[in-house]
Enzyme design. Sequence first.
Site, PDB file in Angstrom:
ATOM      1  N   LYS A  84       0.844  -1.191   0.000  1.00 54.88           N
ATOM      2  CA  LYS A  84       0.000   0.000   0.000  1.00 54.88           C
ATOM      3  C   LYS A  84       0.880   1.242   0.000  1.00 54.88           C
ATOM      4  O   LYS A  84       1.760   1.390   0.854  1.00 54.88           O
ATOM      5  CB  LYS A  84      -0.831  -0.003   1.280  1.00 54.88           C
ATOM      6  CG  LYS A  84      -2.311   0.123   1.085  1.00 54.88           C
ATOM      7  CD  LYS A  84      -2.969  -0.010   2.438  1.00 54.88           C
ATOM      8  CE  LYS A  84      -4.396   0.380   2.404  1.00 54.88           C
ATOM      9  NZ  LYS A  84      -4.946   0.455   3.770  1.00 54.88           N
TER      10      LYS A  84
HETATM   11  C1  E4P Z   1      -8.333   1.208   3.732  1.00 52.07           C
HETATM   12  O1  E4P Z   1      -7.500   0.526   3.185  1.00 52.07           O
HETATM   13  C2  E4P Z   1      -8.119   1.890   5.012  1.00 52.07           C
HETATM   14  O2  E4P Z   1      -7.387   1.047   5.864  1.00 52.07           O
HETATM   15  C3  E4P Z   1      -9.392   2.190   5.749  1.00 52.07           C
HETATM   16  O3  E4P Z   1     -10.529   1.811   5.024  1.00 52.07           O
HETATM   17  C4  E4P Z   1      -9.469   3.512   6.410  1.00 52.07           C
HETATM   18  O4  E4P Z   1     -10.705   3.647   7.042  1.00 52.07           O
HETATM   19  P1  E4P Z   1     -11.017   4.751   8.163  1.00 52.07           P
HETATM   20  O5  E4P Z   1     -11.265   6.044   7.445  1.00 52.07           O
HETATM   21  O6  E4P Z   1     -12.247   4.247   8.838  1.00 52.07           O
HETATM   22  O7  E4P Z   1      -9.816   4.807   9.046  1.00 52.07           O
END
Ligand code: E4P
Length: 218
Positions: A84
């Site tokens: 990522k």
């Molecule tokens: C996605 O890959 C992220 O880890 C995640 O969906 C972030 O979500 P949040 O905005 O609830 O922290």
Amino acid sequence: MRIFLDTANVEEIASGVKMGVVSGVTTNPSLVSKEGCTSYKELVQKICKVTPGDVSVEVIEEDTRGMLTQARQIARWADNVVVKVPSTAAGLEATSNLKQEGIRVNMTLCFSVNQAVLAALAGAAYVSPFVGRLDDIGEDGMALVGDIVDIFNNYAFETRVLAASIRHPQHVLQALRYGAHVITMPYKVLTQMTKHPLTDTGIERFLSDWRSTGSAFS
Ligand code: E4P
């Protein structure tokens, strides 16, 4: 379409996988910090072992060079790892290099169609529009998912649209309507998706009617 769990908790992942509906996982540094691990690598390897499909693991560097160094290490931790990388100029440069090396990338923290199109052109395997965080600032996060899906279809981009920052089952329904290829959600949202009060009362009624028959099962 596929459901991924947005968590770094191994028990939650194992439970979702056992249901037969979870095929992948997305993690991020905040989720990892909640698990109180001492080794990032060890936690990721545990997660990858219980997950049948892709596990997104984020780099913790901001410049291209640092991202590339970490991404190459992360990619060796397990076969089902996807690295990522944030949706920045440095992230795009890292992504296009990693693509050439055969390392798959999920471009995360995407908040615009333009960022998503650049991710696709750089060769990202996934792009992650963050729905809930856009809603939090008064924008329509799910409309972004719909726009990205439509525009990717116009150009037959292969990058998968991974709806992220999902907060509740209505988000899931909307992402399905918009044709998101993957929806990543907290374990709580997956649990909420399984429930309906009429299912519970229906089971109660069927069981009590059955018991009143006094019949043997076989
Ligand atoms: C996605 O890959 C992220 O880890 C995640 O969906 C972030 O979500 P949040 O905005 O609830 O922290």
